[in-house]
Design a protein around this motif. Structure first.
Motif, PDB file in Angstrom:
ATOM      1  N   HIS A  15       8.981 -12.596  -3.379  1.00 34.97           N
ATOM      2  CA  HIS A  15       8.767 -11.148  -3.457  1.00 34.97           C
ATOM      3  C   HIS A  15       8.426 -10.592  -2.076  1.00 34.97           C
ATOM      4  O   HIS A  15       8.940  -9.554  -1.659  1.00 34.97           O
ATOM      5  CB  HIS A  15       7.635 -10.845  -4.440  1.00 34.97           C
ATOM      6  CG  HIS A  15       7.361  -9.385  -4.617  1.00 34.97           C
ATOM      7  ND1 HIS A  15       6.522  -8.689  -3.762  1.00 34.97           N
ATOM      8  CD2 HIS A  15       7.815  -8.488  -5.519  1.00 34.97           C
ATOM      9  CE1 HIS A  15       6.467  -7.430  -4.136  1.00 34.97           C
ATOM     10  NE2 HIS A  15       7.237  -7.275  -5.211  1.00 34.97           N
ATOM     11  N   SER A  16       7.559 -11.325  -1.343  1.00 29.09           N
ATOM     12  CA  SER A  16       7.145 -10.870  -0.020  1.00 29.09           C
ATOM     13  C   SER A  16       8.315 -10.881   0.947  1.00 29.09           C
ATOM     14  O   SER A  16       8.466  -9.977   1.773  1.00 29.09           O
ATOM     15  CB  SER A  16       6.016 -11.757   0.530  1.00 29.09           C
ATOM     16  OG  SER A  16       4.883 -11.669  -0.307  1.00 29.09           O
ATOM     17  N   SER A  17       9.165 -11.923   0.855  1.00 26.31           N
ATOM     18  CA  SER A  17      10.276 -12.003   1.779  1.00 26.31           C
ATOM     19  C   SER A  17      11.318 -10.931   1.498  1.00 26.31           C
ATOM     20  O   SER A  17      11.947 -10.409   2.416  1.00 26.31           O
ATOM     21  CB  SER A  17      10.914 -13.396   1.707  1.00 26.31           C
ATOM     22  OG  SER A  17      11.471 -13.610   0.417  1.00 26.31           O
ATOM     23  N   SER A  20       9.564  -7.404   2.546  1.00 29.56           N
ATOM     24  CA  SER A  20       8.945  -7.309   3.859  1.00 29.56           C
ATOM     25  C   SER A  20       9.945  -6.703   4.837  1.00 29.56           C
ATOM     26  O   SER A  20      11.051  -7.202   4.996  1.00 29.56           O
ATOM     27  CB  SER A  20       8.524  -8.699   4.335  1.00 29.56           C
ATOM     28  OG  SER A  20       8.024  -8.629   5.639  1.00 29.56           O
ATOM     29  N   TYR A  21       9.536  -5.604   5.476  1.00 25.85           N
ATOM     30  CA  TYR A  21      10.421  -4.920   6.414  1.00 25.85           C
ATOM     31  C   TYR A  21       9.975  -5.191   7.850  1.00 25.85           C
ATOM     32  O   TYR A  21       8.815  -5.460   8.109  1.00 25.85           O
ATOM     33  CB  TYR A  21      10.412  -3.417   6.153  1.00 25.85           C
ATOM     34  CG  TYR A  21      11.164  -3.008   4.911  1.00 25.85           C
ATOM     35  CD1 TYR A  21      12.510  -2.656   4.982  1.00 25.85           C
ATOM     36  CD2 TYR A  21      10.537  -2.977   3.684  1.00 25.85           C
ATOM     37  CE1 TYR A  21      13.210  -2.278   3.855  1.00 25.85           C
ATOM     38  CE2 TYR A  21      11.219  -2.604   2.538  1.00 25.85           C
ATOM     39  CZ  TYR A  21      12.554  -2.256   2.629  1.00 25.85           C
ATOM     40  OH  TYR A  21      13.237  -1.892   1.506  1.00 25.85           O
ATOM     41  N   LYS A  22      10.930  -5.089   8.746  1.00 23.94           N
ATOM     42  CA  LYS A  22      10.636  -5.231  10.160  1.00 23.94           C
ATOM     43  C   LYS A  22      11.133  -4.000  10.904  1.00 23.94           C
ATOM     44  O   LYS A  22      12.098  -3.362  10.502  1.00 23.94           O
ATOM     45  CB  LYS A  22      11.292  -6.487  10.739  1.00 23.94           C
ATOM     46  CG  LYS A  22      10.675  -7.787  10.250  1.00 23.94           C
ATOM     47  CD  LYS A  22      11.309  -8.979  10.950  1.00 23.94           C
ATOM     48  CE  LYS A  22      10.664 -10.284  10.492  1.00 23.94           C
ATOM     49  NZ  LYS A  22      11.266 -11.461  11.194  1.00 23.94           N
ATOM     50  N   GLU A  40       6.690  -7.108  11.970  1.00 22.88           N
ATOM     51  CA  GLU A  40       6.610  -6.950  10.521  1.00 22.88           C
ATOM     52  C   GLU A  40       5.731  -5.759  10.176  1.00 22.88           C
ATOM     53  O   GLU A  40       4.689  -5.536  10.801  1.00 22.88           O
ATOM     54  CB  GLU A  40       6.065  -8.223   9.879  1.00 22.88           C
ATOM     55  CG  GLU A  40       7.022  -9.401   9.962  1.00 22.88           C
ATOM     56  CD  GLU A  40       6.603 -10.545   9.054  1.00 22.88           C
ATOM     57  OE1 GLU A  40       5.601 -10.387   8.314  1.00 22.88           O
ATOM     58  OE2 GLU A  40       7.271 -11.590   9.084  1.00 22.88           O
ATOM     59  N   CYS A  41       6.150  -4.989   9.182  1.00 24.39           N
ATOM     60  CA  CYS A  41       5.447  -3.763   8.808  1.00 24.39           C
ATOM     61  C   CYS A  41       5.033  -3.796   7.339  1.00 24.39           C
ATOM     62  O   CYS A  41       5.692  -4.435   6.518  1.00 24.39           O
ATOM     63  CB  CYS A  41       6.342  -2.543   9.063  1.00 24.39           C
ATOM     64  SG  CYS A  41       6.929  -2.426  10.769  1.00 24.39           S
ATOM     65  N   LEU A  42       3.966  -3.095   7.038  1.00 23.05           N
ATOM     66  CA  LEU A  42       3.493  -3.024   5.658  1.00 23.05           C
ATOM     67  C   LEU A  42       4.413  -2.163   4.803  1.00 23.05           C
ATOM     68  O   LEU A  42       4.594  -2.421   3.622  1.00 23.05           O
ATOM     69  CB  LEU A  42       2.062  -2.463   5.624  1.00 23.05           C
ATOM     70  CG  LEU A  42       0.993  -3.313   6.303  1.00 23.05           C
ATOM     71  CD1 LEU A  42      -0.353  -2.603   6.259  1.00 23.05           C
ATOM     72  CD2 LEU A  42       0.885  -4.682   5.618  1.00 23.05           C
ATOM     73  N   ASP A  44       8.186   0.466   4.700  1.00 21.00           N
ATOM     74  CA  ASP A  44       9.611   0.345   5.019  1.00 21.00           C
ATOM     75  C   ASP A  44      10.056   1.404   6.025  1.00 21.00           C
ATOM     76  O   ASP A  44      11.228   1.710   6.143  1.00 21.00           O
ATOM     77  CB  ASP A  44      10.454   0.458   3.749  1.00 21.00           C
ATOM     78  CG  ASP A  44      10.348   1.831   3.096  1.00 21.00           C
ATOM     79  OD1 ASP A  44       9.428   2.599   3.459  1.00 21.00           O
ATOM     80  OD2 ASP A  44      11.181   2.139   2.221  1.00 21.00           O
ATOM     81  N   CYS A  67       6.247   0.201  13.952  1.00 20.63           N
ATOM     82  CA  CYS A  67       6.126   0.582  12.544  1.00 20.63           C
ATOM     83  C   CYS A  67       5.658   2.031  12.480  1.00 20.63           C
ATOM     84  O   CYS A  67       4.924   2.494  13.364  1.00 20.63           O
ATOM     85  CB  CYS A  67       5.119  -0.309  11.830  1.00 20.63           C
ATOM     86  SG  CYS A  67       5.449  -2.088  11.998  1.00 20.63           S
ATOM     87  N   HIS A  96      15.121  -1.654   7.210  1.00 17.92           N
ATOM     88  CA  HIS A  96      14.911  -2.805   8.078  1.00 17.92           C
ATOM     89  C   HIS A  96      15.493  -2.561   9.472  1.00 17.92           C
ATOM     90  O   HIS A  96      16.688  -2.291   9.628  1.00 17.92           O
ATOM     91  CB  HIS A  96      15.569  -4.018   7.423  1.00 17.92           C
ATOM     92  CG  HIS A  96      15.340  -5.314   8.118  1.00 17.92           C
ATOM     93  ND1 HIS A  96      14.105  -5.919   8.197  1.00 17.92           N
ATOM     94  CD2 HIS A  96      16.196  -6.137   8.785  1.00 17.92           C
ATOM     95  CE1 HIS A  96      14.204  -7.060   8.858  1.00 17.92           C
ATOM     96  NE2 HIS A  96      15.460  -7.210   9.222  1.00 17.92           N
TER      97      HIS A  96
END
Length: 202
Positions: A15-17, A20-22, A40-42, A44, A67, A96
């Motif tokens: 789920h995290s992968s 997870s947005y960058k 990596e950002c919390l 999107d 971010c 992303h």
């Protein structure tokens, strides 16, 4: 039970992968381009901040990618005195690594708006810089500012500034402490007030 815990950990990791947005991340203090890495950002959302700062006959075009800070997304602002100009624009996007946009600043409206502010600039003091000059504001700059600080410019030099002029609400909200090329060391004052002098038109 162990199998259940392992399964939950696997589901969480997947789920995290997936969610997870960058964003591209980098900063340049005196250029319209910068070297970027991935952060990596919390959320999107990503952002690009573009800035123009002119002082003492020298100008800095700066860019910052990271971010998104949702509180400043979409902000654009300007402030000026005859020899000091500050402009910025914050653009945000969703997805992303979406902040691939190049340096861009919307043009200022040069049309006089009938409002006037005291205008003064001193680069050697944090006390009030006094001057009899008045500057006519333009476009959306409908507020007078008084800013005094000890700051460090991008080359590491420490300087004192005391400036008065016109500004708009967005620039006051962001405030000069968020400049890319100049870092506040010790602020003495920042006030933004309605112009006390206005042009009376029939």
């Amino acid at each position: 039970m162990k199998n259940l815990v392992a399964l939950l950990c696997l589901v969480f990791a997947l789920h995290s992968s997936v969610f997870s947005y960058k964003c591209l991340s980098g900063v340049s203090h005196n250029s319209t381009t910068c070297n970027v890495s991935e952060a990596e950002c919390l959320g999107d959302r990503c952002m690009t901040v573009c800035q123009y700062f002119y002082v003492d006959g020298i100008y800095f075009k700066s860019i910052y990618k990271s971010c998104a800070n949702e509180t400043i997304c979409g902000l654009k602002g300007s402030g000026f005195h005859e020899t000091v100009i500050f402009r910025f624009y914050v653009s945000c996007c969703s997805g992303h690594l979406c902040n691939t946009d190049e340096y861009y600043l919307p043009k200022d409206d040069p049309t006089p708006n009938g409002k006037f502010c005291p205008s003064a600039y001193c680069n050697d003091t944090v006390e009030e810089c006094k001057s009899p000059h008045i500057v006519e504001c333009t476009g959306a700059m409908d507020t007078c500012f008084d800013y005094r600080t000890e700051a460090i410019v991008f080359d590491g030099t420490s300087r004192n500034y005391s400036v008065k002029g016109c500004i708009n609400a967005a620039a006051c909200k962001l405030n000069f402490g968020d400049c890319i090329a100049i870092t506040e060391k010790k602020r003495s004052l920042l006030t933004c007030n309605e112009p006390s002098i206005k042009l009376n038109k029939p």
